[in-house]
Write an enzyme that holds these catalytic residues in place. Structure first.
Site, PDB file in Angstrom:
ATOM      1  N   VAL A  67      -3.713  -1.599   1.915  1.00 60.20           N
ATOM      2  CA  VAL A  67      -3.800  -0.612   2.995  1.00 60.20           C
ATOM      3  C   VAL A  67      -2.576   0.290   2.950  1.00 60.20           C
ATOM      4  O   VAL A  67      -1.451  -0.201   2.832  1.00 60.20           O
ATOM      5  CB  VAL A  67      -3.885  -1.321   4.373  1.00 60.20           C
ATOM      6  N   ALA A 112       2.850   0.431   3.383  1.00 55.63           N
ATOM      7  CA  ALA A 112       1.629  -0.136   2.806  1.00 55.63           C
ATOM      8  C   ALA A 112       1.725  -1.655   2.845  1.00 55.63           C
ATOM      9  O   ALA A 112       2.800  -2.212   3.087  1.00 55.63           O
ATOM     10  CB  ALA A 112       1.457   0.319   1.365  1.00 55.63           C
ATOM     11  N   LYS A 113       0.626  -2.310   2.616  1.00 58.14           N
ATOM     12  CA  LYS A 113       0.640  -3.753   2.412  1.00 58.14           C
ATOM     13  C   LYS A 113      -0.617  -4.146   1.673  1.00 58.14           C
ATOM     14  O   LYS A 113      -1.641  -3.472   1.759  1.00 58.14           O
ATOM     15  CB  LYS A 113       0.670  -4.494   3.762  1.00 58.14           C
ATOM     16  N   GLY A 114      -0.503  -5.263   0.940  1.00 52.59           N
ATOM     17  CA  GLY A 114      -1.669  -5.796   0.255  1.00 52.59           C
ATOM     18  C   GLY A 114      -1.785  -7.279   0.533  1.00 52.59           C
ATOM     19  O   GLY A 114      -0.822  -7.919   0.954  1.00 52.59           O
ATOM     20  N   ASP A 153       5.748 -10.741  -1.017  1.00 52.12           N
ATOM     21  CA  ASP A 153       5.641 -11.092   0.395  1.00 52.12           C
ATOM     22  C   ASP A 153       5.306 -12.586   0.425  1.00 52.12           C
ATOM     23  O   ASP A 153       5.497 -13.276  -0.592  1.00 52.12           O
ATOM     24  CB  ASP A 153       4.559 -10.224   1.080  1.00 52.12           C
TER      25      ASP A 153
END
Ligand code: GLU
Length: 423
Positions: A67, A112-114, A153
């Site tokens: 995202v 962002a992050k996944g 992460d």
């Protein structure tokens, strides 16, 4: 809705939490309605379902997300999480928090992050490599050193970053180290990146303690989570003279009011896989750990650890959020009323993305800095961000989270107004 869904649904939805924090701070700013609404949406969201060859010869389908919340300040930046409870709403929240985190630190990035729904603890190295290379390929339509730069992460590490870098580079036909940060040093990683998030927590904990008049020498510290962030924060707090009295991981916690040496616990965890059964300490649950008598609490596990239910029972004077989203908005209200100071995630754990930025800059220039230079720059930036946030919070008479959010939203909305709305 089935009985099971009701029981397993998390009580606090991270995206709801992120939105509530956003609107609380946005209320203090003269934002145009359209701008406020724009910032409350993720810019783009990708869901991928992809096959992975498992060691037993079977093929399993995994679901992953990436995202991008905002690209206003620059390319998007944010980690990739491997965890069985990953959801799109969690990744959305984490992406939005990255936007604010980068803005607070003054980095030229959007958020962002996944995430991939999987249990990395139950997968072999080979399965993890297959999963990572396929996921990296699936999200490569978004990823790139100028567009979107992932990092570690929860559940991912430098080896996973190396596979992502290699996969992306194989597709390009040449090495692209700047596509991902948190890599091993041998392939373009930065000195100091591994410790950076925990080091940043220690720096703001030290400054926060100074501000509150808590002497760091002998200050009692409790750390929830003993991964990339918590373990480093624990031993650096110990090195700074504080007394770490309890730590935990997902399997449980250990407590000794006389103090624990976090480096010995780290050795124990490396050998046994967990902090539990560390000799000379009592066993506590993760819930009990948060309520122990202490001066500084560093929640470094997952979202939603401190809620309306346990906030009234927390004894710490200072909470330093190593994790993203560990405190719910309801808990924030209670803590504020009780005079507990919370150094928010978007400031407290920004050391990681700050050194990620240094890593990216070094990769783009192919010119590398020493660990001393990195740590000095990190120290300067973290201290500066801490006092800027404090100043804003005092000016608006709000808590530190709202102060940090006001700074972040102002920076992004100013840039947005200057760039204008296309077309
Ligand atoms: N996952 C980390 C965070 O939540 C690091 C992100 C990065 O370095 O890009 O801040």
């Amino acid at each position: 809705m089935s009985q099971e869904t009701v029981l397993t649904r998390p009580k606090e939805d991270p995206w709801e939490m992120a939105l509530e924090q956003f609107h609380r701070a946005a209320d203090y700013l003269p934002l145009k309605r359209g701008i406020r609404e724009f910032l409350a949406y993720p810019k783009r969201e990708l869901t991928v379902n992809f096959p992975v060859k498992m060691d037993d010869g079977s093929v399993r389908i995994f679901t992953g997300y990436r995202v991008h919340h905002s690209t206003v300040l620059g390319p998007t930046k944010g980690g990739i999480r491997y965890h069985p409870d990953v959801t799109l709403n969690e990744v959305r929240a984490l992406a939005m928090w990255m936007t604010w985190k980068c803005a607070v630190a003054g980095l030229p990035y959007g958020g962002a992050k996944g995430g991939v729904v999987c249990d990395p603890k139950k997968m072999s190295m080979n399965e993890l490599e297959n999963l990572t290379r396929r996921y990296a390929t699936e999200i490569s339509i978004l990823m790139g050193p100028e567009s979107d730069i992932p990092a570690p992460d929860v559940g991912t590490n430098p080896q996973v970053m190396a596979w992502i870098m290699d996969t992306y580079s194989m597709h390009r036909g040449y090495s692209v180290p700047a596509v991902v940060t948190g890599k091993p040093i041998s392939i373009g990683g930065s000195q100091g990146r591994f410790e950076a998030t925990g080091r940043g927590c220690m720096i703001v904990a030290r400054e926060g303690a100074k501000y509150l008049g808590i002497p760091l020498q002998e200050a009692r510290v409790v750390v929830q989570g003993f991964g990339n962030v918590g373990s480093v924060a624990a031993y650096l707090m110990h090195d700074a003279g504080a007394k770490v009295i309890a730590v935990s991981d997902s399997r449980g916690g250990i407590y000794n009011p006389k103090g624990i040496d976090p480096r010995q616990v780290l050795d124990h965890k490396r050998k046994t896989g967990s902090v539990v059964d560390f000799p000379g300490a009592d066993v506590v649950t993760n819930e009990e750990l948060l309520e122990l008598p202490c001066d500084i609490l560093i929640p470094s596990a997952l979202e939603g650890a401190i809620t309306g239910a346990n906030a009234p029972k927390i004894k710490a004077k200072l909470i330093v959020e190593g994790a993203n989203g560990p405190t719910t908005p309801e808990a924030d209200e209670i803590l504020k009323e009780r005079g507990v100071t919370v150094i928010p995630d978007i400031l407290a754990n920004s050391g990681g993305v700050i050194v990620s930025y240094f890593e990216w800059v070094q990769d783009l220039q192919s010119f590398f800095w020493t660990e001393e230079e990195i740590n000095q720059r990190l120290e300067r930036l973290m201290v500066q961000s801490f006092y800027h946030v404090l100043e804003t919070a005092e000016k608006y008479k709000v808590d530190l989270r709202t102060g940090a959010m006001i700074r972040a939203i102002s920076r992004v909305s100013d840039a947005l107004m200057t760039r204008g709305i296309y077309p």
